[in-house]
Design an enzyme around this catalytic site. Structure first.
Site, PDB file in Angstrom:
ATOM      1  N   TYR A   1      -0.188 -41.016 -11.666  1.00 47.28           N
ATOM      2  CA  TYR A   1       0.573 -42.259 -11.576  1.00 47.28           C
ATOM      3  C   TYR A   1       0.834 -42.600 -10.110  1.00 47.28           C
ATOM      4  O   TYR A   1       1.215 -41.734  -9.314  1.00 47.28           O
ATOM      5  CB  TYR A   1       1.871 -42.112 -12.353  1.00 47.28           C
ATOM      6  CG  TYR A   1       2.909 -43.172 -12.072  1.00 47.28           C
ATOM      7  CD1 TYR A   1       2.600 -44.527 -12.203  1.00 47.28           C
ATOM      8  CD2 TYR A   1       4.184 -42.824 -11.663  1.00 47.28           C
ATOM      9  CE1 TYR A   1       3.545 -45.495 -11.933  1.00 47.28           C
ATOM     10  CE2 TYR A   1       5.141 -43.791 -11.402  1.00 47.28           C
ATOM     11  CZ  TYR A   1       4.811 -45.125 -11.530  1.00 47.28           C
ATOM     12  OH  TYR A   1       5.745 -46.092 -11.254  1.00 47.28           O
TER      13      TYR A   1
ATOM     14  N   ASP B   1       3.201 -33.783 -16.360  1.00 56.85           N
ATOM     15  CA  ASP B   1       3.789 -35.085 -16.675  1.00 56.85           C
ATOM     16  C   ASP B   1       3.303 -35.462 -18.067  1.00 56.85           C
ATOM     17  O   ASP B   1       2.125 -35.794 -18.261  1.00 56.85           O
ATOM     18  CB  ASP B   1       3.356 -36.123 -15.638  1.00 56.85           C
ATOM     19  CG  ASP B   1       4.014 -37.483 -15.845  1.00 56.85           C
ATOM     20  OD1 ASP B   1       4.458 -37.768 -16.984  1.00 56.85           O
ATOM     21  OD2 ASP B   1       4.051 -38.284 -14.895  1.00 56.85           O
TER      22      ASP B   1
ATOM     23  N   LYS C   1      10.015 -44.670 -21.052  1.00 58.48           N
ATOM     24  CA  LYS C   1       8.834 -45.028 -21.820  1.00 58.48           C
ATOM     25  C   LYS C   1       9.022 -44.671 -23.299  1.00 58.48           C
ATOM     26  O   LYS C   1       9.908 -45.206 -23.954  1.00 58.48           O
ATOM     27  CB  LYS C   1       7.603 -44.360 -21.210  1.00 58.48           C
ATOM     28  CG  LYS C   1       7.490 -44.531 -19.692  1.00 58.48           C
ATOM     29  CD  LYS C   1       7.552 -45.963 -19.218  1.00 58.48           C
ATOM     30  CE  LYS C   1       7.143 -46.164 -17.766  1.00 58.48           C
ATOM     31  NZ  LYS C   1       7.982 -45.515 -16.753  1.00 58.48           N
TER      32      LYS C   1
END
Length: 409
Positions: free
Chosen positions: A101, A203, A228
């Site tokens: 990310y 992650d 999320k």
């Protein structure tokens, strides 16, 4: 032990002892009455240090991932920052995937590298390349992404010497990756990381603890943006760490309190509420994403579909082995290049053009200029013909019709 959906609803959520309320109360308080100087009631004195609502979320997260302890933060990046600062010191190393990310890479390269931490990026699906990158950290040399020689002292959170702290390495894994949906073998990477003496961090934001359990596969720490799928309703920002090692947990807890980037009680309460439906939502997200991905495969406007549920997707077999299902995220490379990608992203009607992901509503984004703008011009740059879709839980037929009409604009 009860199954995941049952624990998601009940773990850490005992009915209120005073009233019997099924939903534990929201503790919107900053401070607590003490029974004399230093006489805390049940461990509570100030809500930065502890709050019953945040504690209930942390207990729930630890249970769902099978960890020793969990810690809730104001954002996913705040969680990542506390983990890195609590474990590393100037001279230490981070080895991470070459498609993590963009915000994670920015944090490491723009905050921790100037502090004196070395950063290397590597193709995580190439196990030999990962071994080589970890070996270089032990030899004291840097690979890519630029290393800093700025001197500094250890934070001292765990009582380690500067030399010992500087020798530490974090192996940072993301799977599925954002946004190209790469799948890597967590168990194999954990074995390689541990052999090199590294702390193995995963992650797990895209998968959630319902679809993937990194600690059971050998990871030491799991990272989430709880904004999320865990929150799941696009109405709360937060992050979390789930930790297995006792010393790592103690160091994280110290810095969580000392630096103070904790989640507020309302944010924690909203996240708990979201987690209660996580299992059923992830089943629907996954089923809908599979339908959308299959509809896009072979479309004349589409060059490639990135979704681990497709048999031809690299890592599909690994995903089948380590995930319960394939999740709600997919990306699409448009055959017409950047202009076609931009047009597609701006032409959907149900998929809303917006940052973030993992909510009940479907979202679409153009990573090169949105979520991953910070890595443009680097090895982690996202191809400009790629669009990312966060597939929600609306009717699957409506979602398929929406992407198909957008491709004809």
């Amino acid at each position: 032990m009860a199954e995941f959906p049952t624990r998601a609803i009940h773990s850490g959520q005992a009915p209120d002892a005073t009233t019997g309320a099924v939903v534990p109360p929201l503790y919107l308080t900053s401070t607590y009455i003490q029974d004399g100087i230093g006489g805390m009631r049940n461990g509570y004195e100030y809500s930065r240090s502890a709050n019953p609502t945040r504690d209930s979320l942390q207990e729930l997260l630890a249970d769902l991932d099978g960890g020793r302890a969990a810690f809730s933060f104001a954002s996913g990046l705040a969680a990542e920052d506390v983990l890195l600062r609590s474990y590393l010191a100037p001279g230490a190393s981070i080895v991470m995937g070459n498609d993590v990310y963009g915000g994670t890479y920015r944090l490491a390269s723009k905050v921790h590298v100037p502090w004196g931490v070395r950063l290397s990026t590597v193709e995580m699906s190439d196990l030999d390349a990962v071994r080589a990158a970890l070996a270089q950290t032990r030899s004291g040399s840097s690979t890519r992404s630029g290393s800093s020689t700025r001197s500094g002292s250890s934070t001292g959170t765990g009582g380690s010497t500067d030399a010992a702290a500087a020798a530490k390495t974090v192996l940072w894994i993301e799977t599925p990756t954002n946004p190209l949906m790469k799948i890597v073998d967590i168990a194999a990477l954990a074995e390689i990381g541990h052999a090199a003496g590294a702390l193995v961090v995963v992650d797990n934001t895209f998968a959630s603890p319902y679809l993937q359990q990194p600690l059971s596969l050998g990871a030491d720490v799991v990272v989430y943006s709880t904004t999320k799928y865990l929150g799941g309703h696009s109405d709360v920002v937060g992050g979390a760490l789930v930790v297995q090692d006792e010393q790592v947990a103690a160091d994280v807890q110290f810095l969580q309190n000392s630096a103070g980037a904790v989640s507020g009680p309302l944010d924690a309460w909203l996240t708990v509420r979201g987690i209660k439906t996580l299992a059923v939502r992830m089943e629907r997200h996954s089923a809908n994403a599979q339908r959308v991905a299959e509809a896009l495969v072979g479309h004349p406007a589409v060059e490639r579909v990135y979704y681990p549920g497709l048999p031809e997707h690299p890592g599909h077999d690994i995903a089948q082995r380590q995930m319960r299902s394939f999740g709600g995220m997919l990306s699409v490379a448009l055959a017409g290049g950047p202009a076609a990608a931009r047009s597609f992203a701006e032409s959907t009607e149900i998929f809303a053009l917006a940052e973030s992901l993992g909510g009940v509503e479907s979202l679409i984004g153009y990573p090169s200029e949105m979520t991953h703008a910070s890595v443009k011009g680097t090895e982690l740059a996202v191809p400009e013909n790629v669009v990312r879709l966060s597939v929600g839980i609306e009717d699957a037929g409506d979602l398929v019709a929406d992407v198909e009409q957008a491709l004809t604009r």
